[in-house]
Design a protein around this motif. Structure first.
Motif: not given
Length: 160
Positions: A40-50
């Motif tokens: 959790r809070r590892a930046g999954k959505d931020k990474s995948m969106f980019n």
């Protein structure tokens, strides 16, 4: 007359953490499927969106970022802000946006690609479409029928 151009680096205003780099390298080298199992809070959505934005700029097509519920897509990505106050949608440089639609949460890029945020609570809305790239956030909570609809589309068109 001086020609002024501005170089835009994609991913835009984002630098992958060391453990995220393998994902970018794998998908940049031709892998079509990936699963991230990060804390959790590892930046999954931020990474995948980019990553999705980057791919949308490389190949013209339709790209879906899917959440279990439409409201989650709005809350996490469309209206979402990271811990430092940076909006997720600002990872798409303004000069690369042709138009956007807040109601449908979709952005058309200048190259003709379309990025849309979708909830699989109404997965039938993707039936008949032709995405070339899809991200399923919180995959375990999705309606499994949604992936079964999208999987053959991606297989047929060489999508990811």
């Amino acid at each position: 007359m001086e020609n002024s151009t501005t170089e835009i680096i994609i991913p835009y205003n984002y630098k992958p953490r060391p453990y995220q780099r393998d994902l970018f390298q794998a998908l940049d080298s031709g892998y079509k499927r990936a699963v991230t199992v990060w804390h959790r809070r590892a930046g999954k959505d931020k990474s995948m969106f980019n990553l999705l934005v980057k791919k949308a700029l490389q190949r013209r097509g339709v790209y879906y970022y899917l959440f279990p519920e439409f409201a989650q897509a709005r809350r996490v990505i469309w209206d979402g802000v990271d811990g430092s106050g940076y909006k997720f949608m600002d990872h798409i440089p303004k000069q690369l946006i042709q138009r956007s639609n807040t109601t449908d949460m979709k952005v058309e890029l200048v190259n003709g690609s379309l990025i849309q945020l979708i909830g699989t609570d109404k997965f039938d809305k993707v039936r008949g479409s032709n995405p070339v790239g899809c991200v399923f956030s919180e995959f375990a909570f999705h309606n499994p029928k949604a992936y079964n609809i999208i999987r053959p589309i991606l297989a047929e068109n060489g999508g990811w």
